[in-house]
Design a protein around this motif. Structure first.
Motif, PDB file in Angstrom:
ATOM      1  N   UNK A  93       0.852  -1.098   0.174  1.00  0.00           N
ATOM      2  CA  UNK A  93      -0.076   0.142  -0.016  1.00  0.00           C
ATOM      3  C   UNK A  93       0.966   1.256  -0.078  1.00  0.00           C
ATOM      4  N   UNK A  94       2.044   1.218   0.719  1.00  0.00           N
ATOM      5  CA  UNK A  94       2.715   2.420   0.987  1.00  0.00           C
ATOM      6  C   UNK A  94       3.586   2.405  -0.405  1.00  0.00           C
ATOM      7  N   UNK A  95       4.171   1.462  -0.973  1.00  0.00           N
ATOM      8  CA  UNK A  95       4.707   1.641  -2.180  1.00  0.00           C
ATOM      9  C   UNK A  95       3.798   2.053  -3.466  1.00  0.00           C
ATOM     10  N   UNK A  96       2.460   1.711  -3.247  1.00  0.00           N
ATOM     11  CA  UNK A  96       1.554   2.164  -4.378  1.00  0.00           C
ATOM     12  C   UNK A  96       0.918   3.689  -4.246  1.00  0.00           C
ATOM     13  N   UNK A  97       1.035   3.837  -2.747  1.00  0.00           N
ATOM     14  CA  UNK A  97       0.083   5.329  -2.369  1.00  0.00           C
ATOM     15  C   UNK A  97       0.848   6.210  -1.924  1.00  0.00           C
ATOM     16  N   UNK A  98       2.086   5.834  -1.149  1.00  0.00           N
ATOM     17  CA  UNK A  98       2.602   6.846  -0.426  1.00  0.00           C
ATOM     18  C   UNK A  98       4.120   6.667  -0.330  1.00  0.00           C
ATOM     19  N   UNK A  99       4.824   7.277   0.410  1.00  0.00           N
ATOM     20  CA  UNK A  99       6.276   7.087   0.688  1.00  0.00           C
ATOM     21  C   UNK A  99       6.873   7.163   1.860  1.00  0.00           C
ATOM     22  N   UNK A 100       5.977   6.926   2.954  1.00  0.00           N
ATOM     23  CA  UNK A 100       6.477   7.035   4.226  1.00  0.00           C
ATOM     24  C   UNK A 100       5.888   5.918   4.905  1.00  0.00           C
ATOM     25  N   UNK A 101       6.799   5.154   5.748  1.00  0.00           N
ATOM     26  CA  UNK A 101       6.684   3.902   6.718  1.00  0.00           C
ATOM     27  C   UNK A 101       6.751   4.576   8.184  1.00  0.00           C
ATOM     28  N   UNK A 130      13.284   2.683  -0.238  1.00  0.00           N
ATOM     29  CA  UNK A 130      13.328   3.936  -0.224  1.00  0.00           C
ATOM     30  C   UNK A 130      12.221   4.742   0.300  1.00  0.00           C
ATOM     31  N   UNK A 131      11.730   4.406   1.506  1.00  0.00           N
ATOM     32  CA  UNK A 131      10.597   4.909   2.227  1.00  0.00           C
ATOM     33  C   UNK A 131      11.308   5.883   3.158  1.00  0.00           C
ATOM     34  N   UNK A 132      10.607   7.037   3.668  1.00  0.00           N
ATOM     35  CA  UNK A 132      10.672   7.605   4.773  1.00  0.00           C
ATOM     36  C   UNK A 132      10.144   6.883   6.192  1.00  0.00           C
TER      37      UNK A 132
END
Length: 450
Positions: A202-210, A235-237
């Protein structure tokens, strides 16, 4: 000046003349040619600068010391304070405004933790979440906010509901409010393979933060290790809820910092709450803050929500402390600090409206961010813009879209003395409608009518 300021539709060029801007919210190179204007005059002891701001085709074309250069087009003369639009770095718009059907039974943190899952299981359909998100964003936009990070409850089946809703909402609001999202779940779930697979997708598709909520226990270090490793690979924040407690023995903030240092983590890390830090003995506080500074973490304090929840006693004892983290000590050590809205009208905070001016006003009083106030002005725009990695710096800068909040106050004392619904909000050089949505617009959702 009136909050109903009207700019002729034909006006491509106009000027805000003799405005007051807090120094931390004005870009350092303020000349029209990018050079520093030497004639800038400090207006008062809070460090306000008197400037003229020329706007051309929706962008800031020139900033000069007040009265130095000729003004062009229609002129808004002596409007008071001018601020860049706000950046709200920590919110929960997926659970906002559920209070009428899910009040906290005693106002405690434990009461909130018990109440939200029941409401989520019963009501959080895609339509319910989307409608409440939309309401929250309409209020934030009218108040003058241009960017928001929200945490999304991401446990069990809610992940597959809320993240697609967030993605649709982000597209609908593109160009008005820049939206980011971070998942919210307990650190124990970081060790659940199926859960982590869902969240990462979900984060990979819709966001950039974990991120996650951290608390002491056997899952803390392996859970953090898993989150940092996955975030580094993708590469997530990272964005954590940490130490939302008045127990000074709880110090997961130090463990987050240690893990970041061990990984040499290259992305931004934001940590929220950190309430127990303020109650630690001086040596432990200093060691923890040193770790945080060396690890390059940023810290966001949530003064309204934390004052509401922390040190609340079920026997109705008066609270003995304010709930906020050690903001001044963190900042003195070079840690970027900011304040944000957190929850609004839900079991974690019964009040609020995503109004960053209210957060600044009350945060100033709660945490003594004053005497002088001016140096702290960056905590509602410039510092969170950096912490969220926004393209624009959260300052008033030549060349940027003219996204401004204009307030009829001649000083920061006047600004913070009273609520300010008489503000003018400028987006891309034009005043917007600042009427707030009526709560009755949520009545059609199950359980939200009074």
């Amino acid at each position: 000046m009136s909050a109903t300021f009207r700019l002729p539709a034909s006006a491509r060029t106009w000027t805000i003349a003799d405005a007051r801007v807090p120094t931390p919210l004005l870009d350092k190179t303020i000349g029209g040619d990018g050079s520093r204007t030497p004639e800038v005059v400090i207006a008062d002891h809070d460090g306000l600068v008197a400037v003229d701001i020329a706007i051309v085709d929706g962008r800031i074309d020139r900033i000069s010391s007040a009265g130095v250069l000729p003004v062009t087009g229609p002129v808004l003369q002596r409007p008071g304070l001018v601020l860049p639009c706000f950046v709200d770095a920590h919110t929960h718009i997926d659970k906002g405004h559920i209070w009428p059907r899910a009040p906290n039974p005693d106002g405690s943190f434990e009461g909130a933790l018990a109440t939200v899952p029941v409401d989520r299981a019963a009501h959080w359909t895609a339509n319910d979440v989307a409608t409440r998100m939309e309401f929250s964003l309409r209020a934030a936009y009218a108040h003058g906010t241009r960017a928001i990070r929200t945490h999304l409850d991401s446990a069990l089946g809610q992940t597959r509901i809320s993240w697609p809703v967030f993605a649709e909402t982000r597209e609908r609001w593109r160009g008005r409010i820049e939206l980011q999202a971070s998942p919210l779940f307990g650190i124990d779930l970081a060790l659940d393979d199926a859960h982590m697979h869902d969240i990462a997708d979900m984060v990979g598709e819709f966001g950039h933060c974990f991120g996650a909520v951290t608390y002491p226990g056997p899952a803390l270090r392996p859970g953090l290790d898993r989150l940092f490793r996955l975030a580094a690979d993708r590469g997530f924040e990272l964005d954590f809820h940490a130490d939302e407690t008045n127990d000074p023995a709880v110090n997961t903030l130090a463990v987050i910092a240690e893990t970041a240092l061990a990984f040499g983590f290259p992305q931004r890390i934001l940590v929220g709450h950190c309430c127990s830090l303020a109650l630690m003995d001086p040596d432990t506080m200093r060691r923890t803050i040193d770790l945080v500074a060396r690890a390059g973490l940023s810290v966001v304090s949530l003064p309204l929500c934390n004052m509401y929840l922390q040190d609340r006693d079920k026997l109705q004892r008066t609270p003995r402390w304010r709930g906020v983290t050690a903001i001044k000590e963190l900042r003195a050590a070079g840690v970027p600090v900011m304040i944000a809205s957190d929850n609004t009208r839900d079991p974690f905070y019964a009040y609020g409206d995503l109004d960053m001016l209210e957060v600044w006003r009350e945060g100033t009083r709660i945490a003594h961010l004053d005497h002088p106030v001016g140096p702290w002005a960056d905590i509602v725009a410039a510092t969170p813009a950096t912490a969220l990695g926004l393209d624009r710096p959260g300052r008033i800068r030549v060349g940027d879209p003219a996204d401004l909040v204009i307030l009829p106050a001649r000083s920061l004392s006047e600004l913070l003395a009273r609520p300010r619904q008489d503000r003018i909000v400028i987006r891309s050089g034009r005043p917007i409608d600042t009427a707030l949505p009526a709560y009755a617009q949520l009545d059609h959702l199950e359980g939200l009518a009074p």
